[in-house]
Write an enzyme that holds these catalytic residues in place. Structure first.
Site, PDB file in Angstrom:
ATOM      1  N   HIS A  39       0.822  -1.209   0.000  1.00  0.00           N
ATOM      2  CA  HIS A  39       0.000   0.000   0.000  1.00  0.00           C
ATOM      3  C   HIS A  39       0.852   1.253   0.000  1.00  0.00           C
ATOM      4  O   HIS A  39       1.942   1.283   0.544  1.00  0.00           O
ATOM      5  CB  HIS A  39      -1.005   0.023   1.157  1.00  0.00           C
ATOM      6  CG  HIS A  39      -0.469   0.084   2.558  1.00  0.00           C
ATOM      7  ND1 HIS A  39       0.410  -0.819   3.097  1.00  0.00           N
ATOM      8  CD2 HIS A  39      -0.739   0.964   3.570  1.00  0.00           C
ATOM      9  CE1 HIS A  39       0.633  -0.529   4.373  1.00  0.00           C
ATOM     10  NE2 HIS A  39      -0.028   0.548   4.682  1.00  0.00           N
ATOM     11  N   GLU A  76       5.989  -1.910   6.168  1.00  0.00           N
ATOM     12  CA  GLU A  76       5.421  -2.491   7.395  1.00  0.00           C
ATOM     13  C   GLU A  76       5.585  -4.014   7.437  1.00  0.00           C
ATOM     14  O   GLU A  76       5.568  -4.612   8.509  1.00  0.00           O
ATOM     15  CB  GLU A  76       3.927  -2.143   7.511  1.00  0.00           C
ATOM     16  CG  GLU A  76       3.677  -0.684   7.837  1.00  0.00           C
ATOM     17  CD  GLU A  76       2.206  -0.372   8.078  1.00  0.00           C
ATOM     18  OE1 GLU A  76       1.928   0.672   8.670  1.00  0.00           O
ATOM     19  OE2 GLU A  76       1.329  -1.170   7.683  1.00  0.00           O
TER      20      GLU A  76
HETATM   21 FE   LIG Z   1       0.266   1.082   9.653  1.00  0.00          FE
END
Ligand SMILES: [Fe+2]
Length: 280
Positions: free
Chosen positions: A193, A240
């Site tokens: 993302h 992440e």
């Molecule tokens: Fe996050």
């Protein structure tokens, strides 16, 4: 002795928390995103973990540019949901496990991981959304949680290799704790993302699938992915996923996949979820 029985990875998309809090889970847009968690909710009800070591990142709620710990462990009694701009989420406080957390902190530091110890902080969607995805809306969370925060917001984040090695050290720490505890390690965030700039909305299903595939088995190839590959292939926030490698490292040499869910889109993000168990 305490033992690590499973590893779970789960995106921590804030909009999933909103859908849960405002009872939108059954709406057509959200239903497919949540459907893939039903298997895990039923499985967790059987597994009944005592403690979850929940690897997440803070999003300028407890930490900001004044302090940026690379790795921090929560050793407190409890943590309240953070106010991220719309008031705190209406979810239960998170109960910690100070005895195990301090044991892990000591073991990690003597194992040469220089952890920041946190006794008081609020926890944001990075930690509370995965709890909602796995447990729904209970009056109290059915598990104690040791927050383990990783900086993936401000460069430089730790390498995937260092995160994997931290997981290995967490396993050594847990297995030297004398109490008989069923411990799970969760990695959160991801998958591909990007929430800003010209590539906002970037999703890379092929790369995400490769990453999910390589979490099981005995290869440790994923630990060598450089930051630039996460950026190029998965967008600016895909980094992440190094937090998933803490989880994977904690499972030992080999891991077996029990369940997987991948859904696009939720908000502008790919939802990824996998359940693994040690296979050594
Ligand atoms: Fe996050």
């Amino acid at each position: 002795m305490a033992r690590i029985t499973a590893g779970i990875a789960c995106s921590h998309i804030p909009a999933l928390g909103v859908a849960c809090d405002f009872d939108k889970v059954a709406e057509p847009y959200w239903a497919p995103a949540f459907a893939g968690f039903e298997w895990t909710r039923a499985w967790e009800a059987e597994q009944k973990p005592d403690v979850v070591i929940l690897v997440y990142n803070d999003h300028a709620s407890a930490f900001d540019m004044k302090i940026i710990p690379t790795f921090a462990i929560g050793c407190g009694e409890r943590y309240s949901p953070a106010d991220e701009g719309w008031g705190p989420r209406a979810v239960p406080d998170v109960e910690g496990h100070p005895d195990l957390a301090w044991h892990i902190a000591q073991s990690l530091i003597l194992d040469e991981f220089d952890m920041t110890v946190i006794n008081e902080m609020d926890v944001d969607h990075g930690l509370t959304v995965p709890l909602s995805m796995l447990f729904g809306k209970p009056a109290a969370w059915p598990v104690r949680v040791i927050p383990l925060a990783v900086n993936v917001v401000t460069y430089p984040p730790p390498t995937g290799n260092r995160c994997w090695a931290l997981g290995e050290a967490i396993r050594r720490a847990v297995e030297s704790f004398p109490e008989d505890l069923n411990v799970q390690v969760w990695g959160t965030g991801g998958m591909s993302h990007q929430i800003q700039g010209p590539r906002a909305g970037l999703i890379n299903r092929e790369w995400d699938t490769m990453f999910l595939d390589k979490l099981s088995g005995s290869s440790d190839e994923l630990r060598r992915i450089p930051h630039i590959e996460y950026l190029r292939e998965t967008g600016s926030e895909g980094i992440e996923m190094v937090m998933w490698l803490v989880m994977r490292g904690a499972l030992g040499k080999s891991a077996r996949e029990l369940h997987r869910h991948y859904h696009v889109p939720a908000s502008n993000t790919a939802v990824g979820h996998i359940v693994l168990e040690p296979a050594d």
